[in-house]
Design a protein around this motif. Structure first.
Motif, PDB file in Angstrom:
ATOM      1  N   LYS A 360      -1.112  -3.133  -2.362  1.00  0.00           N
ATOM      2  CA  LYS A 360      -0.392  -3.765  -3.381  1.00  0.00           C
ATOM      3  C   LYS A 360      -1.401  -5.112  -3.693  1.00  0.00           C
ATOM      4  CE  LYS A 360       4.486  -3.821  -3.630  1.00  0.00           C
ATOM      5  NZ  LYS A 360       5.714  -3.295  -2.661  1.00  0.00           N
ATOM      6  N   GLY A 361      -1.337  -5.323  -4.961  1.00  0.00           N
ATOM      7  CA  GLY A 361      -1.993  -6.331  -5.734  1.00  0.00           C
ATOM      8  C   GLY A 361      -3.434  -6.061  -5.873  1.00  0.00           C
ATOM      9  N   THR A 362      -3.890  -4.731  -5.707  1.00  0.00           N
ATOM     10  CA  THR A 362      -5.250  -4.450  -6.086  1.00  0.00           C
ATOM     11  C   THR A 362      -5.447  -3.225  -6.986  1.00  0.00           C
ATOM     12  OG1 THR A 362      -5.362  -2.846  -4.205  1.00  0.00           O
ATOM     13  CG2 THR A 362      -5.968  -4.949  -3.733  1.00  0.00           C
ATOM     14  N   GLY A 363      -4.268  -3.141  -7.852  1.00  0.00           N
ATOM     15  CA  GLY A 363      -4.212  -2.069  -8.838  1.00  0.00           C
ATOM     16  C   GLY A 363      -5.756  -2.100  -9.696  1.00  0.00           C
ATOM     17  N   ARG A 364      -6.039  -0.699 -10.127  1.00  0.00           N
ATOM     18  CA  ARG A 364      -7.218  -0.593 -10.629  1.00  0.00           C
ATOM     19  C   ARG A 364      -7.352   0.384 -11.605  1.00  0.00           C
ATOM     20  NH1 ARG A 364      -9.912   0.397  -5.304  1.00  0.00           N
ATOM     21  NH2 ARG A 364      -8.687  -1.378  -4.985  1.00  0.00           N
TER      22      ARG A 364
END
Ligand code: PMP
Length: 395
Positions: A360-364
């Protein structure tokens, strides 16, 4: 209560995906997987395929597939252990073993199948599997199918791996350390020499899933083991035939004993039909090309360096990528998907990758540069990244 056929419990889950901004339809590709494609009716630069060397539509591979169909037909007709093991399956494995500089190779119908079948076949109750926390889903599922105990070590953290070995090694018969060779979401390379050293020190076996290292790293794409000069020191090396090789299938390279055992206990080989002749013909042609020239791997690395340099210079965060896999890290899930959509609207396809595939929070958006791209296509893609990055105030 509603009928089970309405699947209302799934409709609710789908609504949750929509609420989270991560719902999507499967994209539809019209035509071959090439560097520029028509996707969902729109012409776009393709920065999302694992077709690293452009082999998926290579004329020599297509010709080899057609020739194999003419001689062997379109289907193998049975599992390998009954009558689906044709001479070309055996020839393909000998060629792959020669290419990988290993004693023997066993080919499965996919990389996923290969992990699912091999891990459970080579471990049992009383054994321990130690797996890098970022290993691919097919390794996780393969380990789940095994009756061995399982534990993870922090990503690429050799101190933690040694702690686990120190604490647990003596409680088990066999210990299998599993790592991706190249991590598919970040593009970093496993510290394989250190993993092998620790395995040797503690008497453990090593298992490397080199799906993204095969055809990419090492001499003419021989993989991560070759890249580090570790031939003969890794027990099981997995490769896919679906990415750089451009076709379909997965294989494990190692000893003749391993191959012999898998032919008895590798469940996907026993219970699922073998690769079709067209696939086998084109796989062999791909390997012959790699064994005769470094032209394709050279072009891949040249393109990857070119693109990564330009994207970094713009100010995007590409994490710790060391390979053509280039994550452009955006962070929040919905923002990542919006970034991907805006790139698409402007003619560049890069799929958004969010939780649960990455934390979570490291979308790329994960850019996959290939040998098939032209510099002009890469320049155009960089321009679009710049424009969308500025519009969304990411840059
Ligand atoms: N291992 C890794 C590390 C992968 O990235 C993939 C593909 N996503 C696989 C295994 C599965 O390979 P295949 O697509 O050939 O089933």
């Amino acid at each position: 209560m509603s009928s089970i056929h309405e699947l209302s419990f799934l409709k609710e889950k789908i609504q949750e995906l929509k609420n989270d901004g991560v719902y999507r339809k499967l994209p539809v590709l019209e035509g071959a997987n090439e560097s520029e494609v028509t996707l969902n009716g729109k012409r776009v630069i393709n920065l999302s395929s694992n077709n690293y060397l452009g082999f998926a539509s290579h004329p020599r591979l297509k010709k080899a597939a057609i020739e194999a169909v003419e001689k062997y037909g379109v289907g193998a007709g049975a599992v390998r252990t009954i009558i689906g093991n044709m001479d070309i399956h055996e020839d393909m494995e000998k060629l792959l073993a020669e290419f990988k500089r290993e004693e023997a190779v066993m080919v499965f119908q996919s990389g996923f199948n290969c992990n699912a079948g091999t891990i459970q076949a080579v471990t049992e109750k009383g054994d321990l599997i130690i797996s890098d926390e970022l290993n691919h889903a097919s390794i996780i599922d393969g380990a789940r199918l095994s009756r061995a105990d399982k534990t993870v070590f922090k990503h690429a953290d050799m101190n933690h791996l040694e702690e686990v070995l120190k604490e647990k090694r003596d409680n088990y018969r066999n210990v299998l350390i599993i790592t991706d060779g190249v991590f598919s979401m970040d593009g970093d390379i496993a510290p394989l020499p250190d993993i092998v050293k620790l395995a040797e020190k503690y008497g453990a076996m090593t298992y490397v899933d080199d799906a993204h290292g095969s055809g990419v790293l090492g001499e003419s794409g021989r993989g991560t083991v070759d890249h580090f000069g570790l031939h003969g020191r890794v027990d099981f090396t997995i490769g896919t035939l679906s990415k750089a090789i451009g076709v379909i299938g997965g294989y494990v390279a190692g000893s003749e004993t391993m191959r012999d055992w898998l032919s008895h206990r590798g469940r996907p080989l026993l219970f699922s039909t073998s690769l079709p002749p067209a696939a086998v013909g084109s796989i062999m042609e791909a390997v012959r090309i790699l064994m005769s020239t470094t032209e394709y791997t050279d072009k891949l690395w040249d393109n990857a360096k070119y693109f990564k340099e330009k994207i970094s210079k713009l100010g995007f965060d590409i994490g710790k990528s060391e390979t053509p896999i280039t994550p452009v890290i955006i962070g929040e899930e919905a923002k990542t998907m919006e970034f991907s959509k805006k790139l698409f609207d402007k003619g560049v396809f890069v799929s958004g990758i969010v939780f649960p595939t990455v934390p979570k929070g490291t979308g790329r958006v994960r850019c996959m540069v290939t040998a098939g791209h032209t510099k002009e296509q890469l320049d155009r893609a960089v321009e679009v990244f710049k424009k969308v990055g500025e519009d969304m105030r990411i840059l």
